[in-house]
Design an enzyme around this catalytic site. Structure first.
Site, PDB file in Angstrom:
ATOM      1  N   ARG A 165      40.927  18.968  68.320  1.00  0.00           N
ATOM      2  CA  ARG A 165      42.410  18.567  68.146  1.00  0.00           C
ATOM      3  C   ARG A 165      42.402  17.802  69.003  1.00  0.00           C
ATOM      4  NH1 ARG A 165      40.257  23.570  71.280  1.00  0.00           N
ATOM      5  NH2 ARG A 165      41.010  25.623  70.188  1.00  0.00           N
ATOM      6  N   LYS A 189      41.352  24.753  74.881  1.00  0.00           N
ATOM      7  CA  LYS A 189      43.108  25.068  75.698  1.00  0.00           C
ATOM      8  C   LYS A 189      42.557  25.926  76.556  1.00  0.00           C
ATOM      9  CE  LYS A 189      45.020  25.582  71.384  1.00  0.00           C
ATOM     10  NZ  LYS A 189      45.597  26.474  70.245  1.00  0.00           N
ATOM     11  N   HIS A 264      44.380  18.019  62.037  1.00  0.00           N
ATOM     12  CA  HIS A 264      44.005  19.677  61.681  1.00  0.00           C
ATOM     13  C   HIS A 264      43.246  19.688  60.525  1.00  0.00           C
ATOM     14  CE1 HIS A 264      44.049  23.274  63.085  1.00  0.00           C
ATOM     15  NE2 HIS A 264      43.695  24.149  61.299  1.00  0.00           N
ATOM     16  N   ARG A 267      39.389  18.927  61.632  1.00  0.00           N
ATOM     17  CA  ARG A 267      39.179  19.754  61.901  1.00  0.00           C
ATOM     18  C   ARG A 267      38.856  21.725  60.898  1.00  0.00           C
ATOM     19  NH1 ARG A 267      39.136  21.948  67.115  1.00  0.00           N
ATOM     20  NH2 ARG A 267      39.396  24.165  67.695  1.00  0.00           N
ATOM     21  N   HIS A 290      37.404  28.343  69.137  1.00  0.00           N
ATOM     22  CA  HIS A 290      37.943  28.520  69.227  1.00  0.00           C
ATOM     23  C   HIS A 290      37.735  30.490  70.258  1.00  0.00           C
ATOM     24  CE1 HIS A 290      38.535  27.624  65.166  1.00  0.00           C
ATOM     25  NE2 HIS A 290      40.035  27.139  65.874  1.00  0.00           N
ATOM     26  N   TYR A 299      37.842  29.727  58.263  1.00  0.00           N
ATOM     27  CA  TYR A 299      37.604  28.626  58.125  1.00  0.00           C
ATOM     28  C   TYR A 299      36.964  29.182  56.517  1.00  0.00           C
ATOM     29  CZ  TYR A 299      41.338  27.047  60.871  1.00  0.00           C
ATOM     30  OH  TYR A 299      42.222  26.751  61.728  1.00  0.00           O
TER      31      TYR A 299
END
Length: 323
Positions: A165, A189, A264, A267, A290, A299
């Site tokens: 990211r 995150k 992104h 990504r 994730h 994806y």
């Protein structure tokens, strides 16, 4: 709709230490998260007060009840925003209500009722576009041998090799790079750490950049002045912002004569390439950070290719007038 029972004129402002808005934002460990959730709460405050200059600071969040938050959810969905964007605002709302409870400004029952909001459900294709290898090569060719050119080539190579990211990339420190293991330690995150790995070509471009950057502790990627000098603070290179990273990509792809690409997009490409190569879902999930394998699975381009190949078996009849 407006926030209920706003403080009377002349009432003392809420001290930041007692303001659920400030307490919640201070609890977030990432500057990017603080920026994002501040934006959500400020947006909610403007929506509810009708004041285009309102912020979430000093608002009577503790007075919100279930009938108010249900209405807020409806107002958010009526904006036409994506489910993910609406749910991000609902997360901010729930968290500021919880801080109001922790500060003793509302009861546990009122907080629980007001927070009892179902997330918005929506089935959307993942954001972003595939970045073909030849387009990446053109962008790399657009990077000259100047300090900024070396930095940008290394940045593009790291994005393509790791799918990080943009906030993760901007947060990388020199100490996070392990050339022996060809790895970078990434903080994602919720401050979760993971290791990502670089291709041999990416290592070469990163080492070329480090020959310019030097060995001073600090950010791995830093803004560079027009004179070719790194931006420093207290003798340490400062990091690029997420917007700064996006701007670099825009400039390099424009110079290459290619369509604009975002972090992104890289990504999405990284995940798709991994799954196309037969990498199992759990490994791909771990590499991109994730929380759920279901997010990574969105994806996966293989089902899309299978459906397209199925349609290719059909043949449109040739135009022929009826007898």
């Amino acid at each position: 709709m407006s926030l209920p029972a706003v403080s009377a004129p002349g009432a003392p402002a809420v001290e930041p230490a007692r303001d659920p808005y400030h307490v919640y934002l201070d609890s977030l460990t990432s500057p990017e998260s603080r920026r994002t959730m501040r934006g959500c709460l400020d947006r909610l405050a403007r929506m509810l007060t009708g004041d285009p200059n309102a912020t979430g600071a000093g608002q009577p969040w503790h007075l919100l009840r279930y009938e108010h938050t249900v209405r807020i959810r409806t107002m958010l969905t009526d904006q036409g925003w994506s489910a993910a964007y609406v749910n991000k605002h609902l997360v901010a709302l729930r968290r500021v209500l919880k801080e109001a409870w922790r500060l003793g400004q509302t009861s546990a029952e009122d907080m629980a009722r007001a927070s009892d909001l179902a997330p918005v459900r929506q089935s959307r294709l993942p954001a972003g576009h595939h970045v073909p290898p030849e387009v990446v090569g053109a962008a790399l060719a657009a990077c000259d041998d100047s300090p900024a050119g070396r930095r940008d080539a290394a940045l593009i190579a790291v994005l393509y090799s790791t799918g990080c990211r943009r906030a993760e990339l901007g947060g990388l420190q020199l100490a996070d790079y392990d050339p022996g293991a060809r790895s970078l330690r990434v903080r994602g995150k919720r401050d979760k750490e993971r290791l990502v790995y670089l291709t041999a070509d990416a290592i070469g471009l990163l080492e070329r950049w480090l020959a310019v950057r030097g060995t001073a502790p600090g950010a791995l990627f830093s803004p560079i002045s027009t004179a070719g000098r790194l931006r420093m603070r207290d003798g340490r290179p400062v990091g690029l912002t997420g917007q700064g990273i996006s701007d670099i990509l825009t400039r390099r792809f424009e110079a290459a004569g290619a369509a604009r690409r975002t972090p992104h997009d890289f990504r999405r490409t990284f995940i798709g390439e991994l799954l196309d190569a037969g990498v199992d879902l759990a490994t791909a999930q771990a590499l991109v950070g994730h929380a759920s394998p279901a997010t990574t699975a969105r994806y996966d381009r293989r089902p899309e290719r299978t459906r397209r190949e199925a349609v290719d078996r059909l043949h449109l009849p040739k135009p022929r007038p009826l007898a």
